[in-house]
Motif scaffolding. Sequence first.
Motif: not given
Length: 774
Positions: A683-708
Amino acid sequence: MAEAHQAVGFQFTVRPDGVDLKLSQDVIKNIYLSGVTAWKKKAIQFKNGVLAGVYPASPFSWLIVVIAMMSSLYTHVDPSLGMMDAIKENLPYRSCVSVQTRAVLSAILFATGLWLFLIYLLRYTLKALLSYHGWIFESHGKMTTSTKMWLSLVKMFSGRRPLLYSFQASLPRLPVPSVDDTIQRYLESVRPLLDTKQYNHMEILANEFKDSKAAQLQRYLVLKSWWATNYVSDWWEEYIYLRGRAPIMVNSNFYIMDLLYVTPTHRQAARAGNVVHAMLQYRRKLERGEHAPVLRALGTVPMCSTQMERMFNTTRIPGIETDIVQHLTDRKHLVVYHKGRFFQVWLYTGGRHLLPSELEMQFQRILNDTSEPQQGELKLAALTAGSSQGVNKVSLDAIESAAFFLALDDEPQGFDPAKTNSLDGYAKSLLHGKCYDRWFDKSFTLISYPNGKMGVNAEHSWADAPIVGHMWEYVLATDCFHLGYTEEGHCKGDVNKGLPHPSRLQWQIPKEVWRSSKAMLRIADDVDFHGCLFTEFGKGLIKKCRTSPDAFIQLALQLAQFRDQSVFCLTYESSMTRMFRDGRTETVRSCTAEAVAFVRAMEDKERTLTHIHTLALFRKASEKHQNMYRLAMTGSGIDRHLFCLYIVSKYLGVDSPFLKKVLSEPWKLSTSQTPQQQLNLVDINKFPKYVGAGGGFGPVADDGYGVSYIIVGENLITFHISSKFSCPDTDSYRFGQHIRKAMIDIQALFKPENDKKTAEHVKIVPVENGKKHI
C-alpha cells in the motif's frame, strides 16, 4: 560441484573377503528429501494442471454431475433422452458384466461427457464475453447498463479462485483488421508529418497496394489467424528480435531499477540473499501455476500469461542468421559474476531452497574470494553483447542452464538526492555496465551493488517489460515486508556452514573477446542517459483535470519534442495486446493531427487563440490519443498488421513499395509506460517511500530519443530518457528539462488563475560551447 560433493558420501571397496560399502547418512538423507520434494512438486503441478484444464469448472463439479446421473437410475427419470441406455447396450464385454454394473458405468460415462460438454460451453461463453470490447471505449467513470451486465456475466463465468493459467483457454484470438481500415488509419497518422507532395505520393502507394496485392496477402494472414493462437507474436519474436543482427546490449535489452528511496540493508551479500530467495519463491509458484492471474482491465478482465513461462532457466542462443530462445525446466543452480570470475552456486539442499542466510553466506564467500580471473576471463561476457561463440562448452552450459545470472558489482549505484545525475549513472550501469559484467543473453541478469542496491537487466525477445515488472514487484515486497533483516543488516535465520563452497567455472578464452569488448564499449559510451523525477504533481492532479494521465504525458512529450527539435516526428508508444491469447504489444502513433494542432497553439507566439480554445484543442488531442490507445489494445492497431503483411509478402516473393516504405520509417521518439502496482502487495499510500523507480531502454534511432516513464502513486512521475552523444541535435538532460516545463505548462491550462511563477521557475539549461550537459 554438488554432484561431486555427494559422490564422496558413497564409496565401496572390493576386498578379498567381499565388498566394503560405506554410506554417508547425510547424503542419503539429502537424496531422500530431494526425491520427496521432486515427487511432491510433480503432484502439485499435476493437480494445478487439472484445475486449470477444467476451469472455469472444478473437479468436484464432476462428482456432482455423476451423482445426479446415478440418482436418475433410481428415480426412473432419464435426463439423457435415451443416451445412457444406448451406452449401456454398446458397452464391451456385456456378458461379463451385470446389468446393474453396466447401468452404473453408462451413467458415469454419460455424466463425464456431459461434464466435459458443459466445461467447453462455459469456456466458449467466457471467450465470447471477453471478445466484447465496447466497455473500453466508454468515458471513464460512466459505465453503461449494458457494460454493467456484461461485467456481471464475466464475473459469474470466471469461476472462483483462478490460477495463473486458468483463463488461457478462454482468451480470444487476436483479430486481423481489414486492410482498408489499417491503410486509412496509417494515412491519417502520417498526414501531419508529410508535406502535400510527400503525402500525395504515399497515398498513391497505399492505394496501389490496396487495389493490387493487399487482398492476396490478407487471405494468407487470415488463414494464419485461424490456425495459430496469435497471428503476430511468433513472427514478431523471430523477425524483430531473434533475426536482428545488431548487438542486443543497448539496442534491445532493457533495465528495471530498485526501490527509489529505500535500501533495506547496505550489506551486499545479505540483500542479494533475500532477493534471490524471493525469486526462488516466485519461480516455485510460477512453475506450479499458483500465482493469481493478472487482472488489469476493470479488475476483472484477465491478461495472457504465456510470456511468464520462460522467465527462468531461459537463454538466447546465438545463431548465424537467427537466434533461438532455449528454455529449460527445474534447474537448481545460479551463476554469479564478480570481478571477472564466474562461480556456480547451488540453490537447493536437502530438497529445499537455500535459506536467505545460507545464500548470503555463499555470496559473501564469493565477495571474499581473492583469486584472479583466468586469462581472458575478465571480459568474457562481452561476447553476449555482440557475438558469443568459441568458449568452453561445459562452463557455457552451466550459464545457459542457470536459473538466472547474478552480477556482484564493486561500484555503488542508486538514487542520491544530493547528486543531479545519480539516476543517469545508475541507468547506464543497469543497461550496459562495463559491457562485460552482464550476461546479456540470459532472460535476465540480477545486479547487486556494494551499497545494497539492486536492479535487473532483461533480454527482450522472450517477454516484455510488464512481465519482468510483475516478478520484480513480488520480489521487492517479499524482500522488505516478509523476509526482512536483522538489526545488523544480515539475513534472518541460521547458517549451515557445511554447504559446499561456490565452484569456479573454467574457460578456454578466444582472442575475439577483446575485440568484442572494445566494440561494445564504443556503443555503451555513446549512450546519453538522464533520469528525471517529476515531483510538481502526478496522477492525482491530472485526474482532477478529467483527462487520462497517459494522454497528458504523451501530449507533454509532443510539446517537449517540438521545443527540442522544432519539428514533429513519427512517435512510437507501446501498448499491450494481452487481452488476447499470446498477445504482446502494439504501436500507438502518438503524433496525431490533433496533437500537432495543440502544440502549435501552445507555441503560438502571437497568441491568436484564447486560453479556452487551447484547452479545447488539448481535450480533443487527448480524446484522440485515448481512442487510438483503445484501438491498439483491442486488436485494431496499424503497425503489427502492416508488419505481418510485409512478412507474408516476403514469403510469397511479392514486392510492395508501400510496405517497404512503411517498414523503413524511423521512430525518432520511442516511448513506453512502465506499469506499476500490478500485484498491489504494498500500500504505497501507507508506505510512500516503498516505490520503484521504473526502468528504461536505449535510443531506437541514432538521432532520436527513447523515453520510458512510470506513474508512481499520486504525486510522482519518473522519466528515463536516452539518446546518443554522437548526434549533435539531441541531449537527454535538455530533453528532460523540456518535458518538465511542458508538463507544468499544460497543467497551467486547467488553472487560469495559476501563478505564472510556477511555469517560469523551470528553465532550460543552455548548451555551453556546443557541448552537451552530462
